[in-house]
Design a protein around this motif. Structure first.
Motif, mmCIF file in Angstrom:
data_model
loop_
_atom_site.group_PDB
_atom_site.id
_atom_site.type_symbol
_atom_site.label_atom_id
_atom_site.label_comp_id
_atom_site.label_asym_id
_atom_site.label_seq_id
_atom_site.Cartn_x
_atom_site.Cartn_y
_atom_site.Cartn_z
ATOM 1 N N ASP A 71 0.904 -1.155 0.169
ATOM 2 C CA ASP A 71 0.046 0.144 0.043
ATOM 3 C C ASP A 71 0.811 1.051 -0.180
ATOM 4 N N ALA A 72 2.032 1.229 0.623
ATOM 5 C CA ALA A 72 2.536 2.386 0.808
ATOM 6 C C ALA A 72 3.562 2.736 -0.539
ATOM 7 N N ARG A 74 2.432 1.745 -3.452
ATOM 8 C CA ARG A 74 1.520 2.133 -4.511
ATOM 9 C C ARG A 74 0.905 3.775 -4.201
ATOM 10 N N HIS A 75 0.777 3.995 -3.069
ATOM 11 C CA HIS A 75 0.396 5.453 -2.735
ATOM 12 C C HIS A 75 1.574 6.283 -3.123
ATOM 13 N N ASP A 78 1.071 6.709 -6.790
ATOM 14 C CA ASP A 78 -0.068 7.350 -7.253
ATOM 15 C C ASP A 78 -0.087 8.815 -6.880
ATOM 16 N N GLU A 79 0.570 9.264 -5.865
ATOM 17 C CA GLU A 79 0.680 10.481 -5.382
ATOM 18 C C GLU A 79 1.619 11.259 -6.376
#
Length: 235
Positions: A71-72, A74-75, A78-79
């Motif tokens: 998740d980290a 991917r975030h 994405d950011e």
């Protein structure tokens, strides 16, 4: 989320924290359910209420932890995209996210890396699945970088993604254990400088993007030549 679900999540989190600390200290086989319960401050029966066995608890611990890492990553990607950054900038952000994760969870990362090399564990299949999810996130960014001309199209994307994933985890553990005096910014910069070598074998020629309006000095972004993404030089 109702109060009972919130309480159960809090209990599972305490059990995860107790288990990862004890197992890192004394190994899986030497750690008992009683010790995990005592360290977490709960009754032994609470462990079995939440997990069928110590093996299931550890398997869920590893899955939960690496899902957080995924998740980290991917975030971070994405950011970067949301702010208009390129794929190499996304890879750079993912490296930083990986380092941040290890800095916050060194024992969990150490256990995960150690368990990856074992072949006789009940949780091996789970480890492979959660690892695959993390590597897939990196592969996606690499494919985008190749498609946009930021990286050599001849790179082996699956192997490169695995190399980046392993490089970040192992280097971060080495940093935490043997070079703790180095700042995270220093380690981050050093890893990014390795990235073009890891992703291309040989440095790809820079992708030169000129200002569209021609006004003022021409600005060139060196996207593939080993410079930090987003920096410009005067041509």
């Amino acid at each position: 989320m109702d109060s009972s679900s919130t309480r159960r999540q809090a209990t599972r989190r305490k059990l995860f924290e107790a288990a990862v600390t004890l197992i890192a200290e004394q190994g899986f086989s030497s750690t008992t359910v009683e010790e995990i319960a005592e360290r977490a401050g709960v009754a032994k029966g609470t462990v079995y209420y939440n997990f069928a066995s110590k093996t299931v608890l550890f398997e869920e611990l590893l899955r939960h932890g690496i899902d957080q890492l995924t998740d980290a990553l991917r975030h971070a990607a994405d950011e970067t995209a949301e702010h208009g950054g390129g794929h190499l900038e996304a890879l750079d952000a993912m490296i930083r996210a990986g380092l941040d994760f290890v800095a916050r969870h060194p024992s969990l990362t150490q256990l995960y890396v150690a368990e990856l090399w074992r072949t006789n564990r009940a949780w091996q299949a789970t480890l492979m699945r959660v690892r695959r999810r993390s590597v897939t996130v990196i592969e996606s960014v690499l494919r985008g970088a190749v498609a946009d001309g930021e990286l050599d199209p001849g790179i082996d994307i699956p192997l490169t993604a695995s190399a980046i994933f392993g490089m970040v985890l192992v280097t971060a553990l080495d940093w935490q254990s043997y070079q703790p005096g180095r700042s995270i910014d220093d380690v981050h910069a050093a890893l990014f400088r390795l990235l073009p070598v890891r992703t291309g074998g040989e440095l790809a020629p820079p992708v030169r993007r000129e200002a569209a309006d021609g006004a003022g000095p021409r600005q060139v972004v060196e996207a593939g030549g080993g410079r930090h993404p987003g920096r410009t030089c005067q041509a």
